[in-house]
Design a protein around this motif. Structure first.
Motif, short mmCIF file in Angstrom:
data_model
loop_
_atom_site.label_atom_id
_atom_site.label_comp_id
_atom_site.label_asym_id
_atom_site.label_seq_id
_atom_site.Cartn_x
_atom_site.Cartn_y
_atom_site.Cartn_z
N THR A 121 79.88 27.52 20.67
CA THR A 121 80.83 28.75 21.16
C THR A 121 80.21 29.76 20.48
OG1 THR A 121 82.30 28.51 19.31
CG2 THR A 121 82.84 27.32 21.56
N GLU A 122 80.49 31.19 21.11
CA GLU A 122 80.02 32.37 20.65
C GLU A 122 80.73 32.40 19.16
OE1 GLU A 122 78.05 34.78 21.96
OE2 GLU A 122 78.23 34.24 24.32
N GLU A 123 81.88 32.06 18.75
CA GLU A 123 82.50 31.97 17.68
C GLU A 123 81.65 31.37 16.39
OE1 GLU A 123 84.38 31.30 20.29
OE2 GLU A 123 85.19 33.15 20.61
N ALA A 124 81.39 29.92 17.07
CA ALA A 124 80.51 29.14 16.26
C ALA A 124 79.09 29.90 15.64
CB ALA A 124 80.32 27.93 16.76
N LEU A 125 78.44 30.60 16.85
CA LEU A 125 77.15 30.90 16.68
C LEU A 125 77.43 32.16 15.52
CD1 LEU A 125 74.24 31.76 17.05
CD2 LEU A 125 75.22 33.00 19.03
N THR A 126 78.33 32.99 15.56
CA THR A 126 78.71 34.13 14.51
C THR A 126 78.85 33.26 13.26
OG1 THR A 126 79.92 35.36 16.32
CG2 THR A 126 80.37 35.78 14.00
N GLY A 127 79.49 32.36 13.08
CA GLY A 127 79.45 31.57 11.76
C GLY A 127 78.05 31.12 11.43
N VAL A 128 77.39 30.62 12.13
CA VAL A 128 75.89 30.21 11.84
C VAL A 128 75.22 31.36 11.35
CG1 VAL A 128 73.93 29.20 12.80
CG2 VAL A 128 76.01 28.09 13.29
N LEU A 129 75.41 32.23 12.14
CA LEU A 129 74.44 33.62 11.82
C LEU A 129 74.74 34.17 10.23
CD1 LEU A 129 74.30 35.43 15.11
CD2 LEU A 129 72.47 34.03 13.81
N ALA A 130 76.13 34.00 10.14
CA ALA A 130 76.87 34.52 8.97
C ALA A 130 76.14 33.49 7.58
CB ALA A 130 78.11 34.80 8.96
N TRP A 131 76.08 32.43 8.10
CA TRP A 131 75.86 31.08 7.10
C TRP A 131 74.36 31.35 6.62
CZ3 TRP A 131 72.46 27.35 8.32
CH2 TRP A 131 72.24 26.25 7.46
N MET A 132 73.54 31.77 7.80
CA MET A 132 72.20 31.97 7.52
C MET A 132 72.06 32.92 6.49
SD MET A 132 70.33 31.63 11.13
CE MET A 132 69.03 32.50 10.74
N GLU A 133 72.67 34.14 6.95
CA GLU A 133 72.40 35.65 6.09
C GLU A 133 73.07 35.61 4.60
OE1 GLU A 133 73.94 38.55 8.53
OE2 GLU A 133 72.15 38.14 10.04
N SER A 134 74.12 34.51 4.53
CA SER A 134 74.70 34.36 3.20
C SER A 134 74.07 33.65 2.07
CB SER A 134 76.17 33.70 3.32
OG SER A 134 76.13 32.28 3.76
N ALA A 135 72.82 33.30 2.26
CA ALA A 135 72.20 32.60 1.12
C ALA A 135 71.97 33.48 -0.08
CB ALA A 135 70.68 32.27 1.54
N PRO A 136 71.93 33.05 -1.16
CA PRO A 136 71.59 33.80 -2.48
C PRO A 136 70.26 34.47 -2.02
CG PRO A 136 72.38 31.80 -3.21
CD PRO A 136 72.10 31.53 -1.59
N PRO A 137 70.15 35.59 -2.74
CA PRO A 137 68.74 36.54 -2.43
C PRO A 137 67.70 36.00 -3.07
CG PRO A 137 70.53 38.09 -3.49
CD PRO A 137 71.05 36.51 -3.45
N SER A 138 67.58 35.20 -4.14
CA SER A 138 66.55 34.45 -4.45
C SER A 138 65.98 33.35 -3.89
CB SER A 138 67.09 33.98 -6.00
OG SER A 138 68.06 32.84 -5.82
N SER A 139 67.00 32.90 -2.79
CA SER A 139 66.48 31.64 -1.81
C SER A 139 66.27 31.97 -0.48
CB SER A 139 67.67 30.52 -2.10
OG SER A 139 68.42 31.32 -1.42
N GLN A 140 66.43 33.37 -0.38
CA GLN A 140 65.79 33.79 1.00
C GLN A 140 64.47 34.28 1.18
OE1 GLN A 140 68.51 37.02 2.03
NE2 GLN A 140 69.75 35.85 3.15
N THR A 141 63.87 33.62 2.07
CA THR A 141 62.59 34.02 2.50
C THR A 141 62.50 34.84 3.93
OG1 THR A 141 62.20 32.08 3.61
CG2 THR A 141 61.59 32.08 1.38
N TYR A 142 61.64 35.91 3.95
CA TYR A 142 61.50 36.72 5.01
C TYR A 142 60.20 36.78 5.36
CZ TYR A 142 65.88 38.55 3.27
OH TYR A 142 66.99 38.77 2.76
N HIS A 143 60.19 36.48 7.09
CA HIS A 143 58.81 36.53 7.52
C HIS A 143 58.45 37.84 8.25
CE1 HIS A 143 58.32 32.44 6.01
NE2 HIS A 143 59.37 32.29 6.28
#
Length: 143
Positions: A121-143
């Motif tokens: 659902t769109e709501e679940a997608l919003t949750g997935v996107l928030a989960w992706m972005e909520s990683a601690p800064p030290s563990s995020q990798t940007y490409h």
């Protein structure tokens, strides 16, 4: 006649036990929250083929996907948020609306080594996107 009734009774009891087992498994998987209905395309085929109904849940840095009609207690697919490199969405096409839950969008998740197709659902997608972005800064990798 008695054997036929015995066989029917045993089959009915087995069906009831199977339904109870599916319900208990789903309840156990949902016990900590963060669970949502989510289909997965298991095989790269044309639109509308290779889909399996399931549910997904968040466990730390992992998104775990389980089949609905399975008695396995372990996930069929685990995606770590560090593997995700991009997400695109689209509306279901072809037979996809018939084989996924009603009202779901198709999410194409780009991983490091492949693309995984989810339906949610769109709501679940919003949750997935928030989960992706909520990683601690030290563990995020940007490409």
């Amino acid at each position: 006649m008695r054997t036929v009734l015995d066989v029917v009774g045993v089959c009915f009891l087995a069906a009831v036990l199977l339904v109870v087992a599916f319900a208990c498994r789903r309840r156990w998987l949902s016990r900590d929250g963060g669970t949502f209905d989510c289909s997965l395309q298991l095989a790269e085929k044309d639109h509308g083929r290779g889909w399996a109904l399931g549910l997904a849940r968040y466990v730390g840095d992992d998104l775990q996907w389980f089949r609905v009609f399975s008695l396995a207690w372990w996930p069929k697919l685990v995606v770590n948020r560090r593997q995700l490199q991009g997400i695109t969405t689209r509306r279901p096409v072809g037979n996809e609306p018939l084989v996924t839950y009603a009202g779901h969008v198709i999410v194409d998740a780009e991983l490091r080594d492949r693309t995984v197709h989810f339906a949610m659902t769109e709501e679940a997608l919003t949750g997935v996107l928030a989960w992706m972005e909520s990683a601690p800064p030290s563990s995020q990798t940007y490409h």
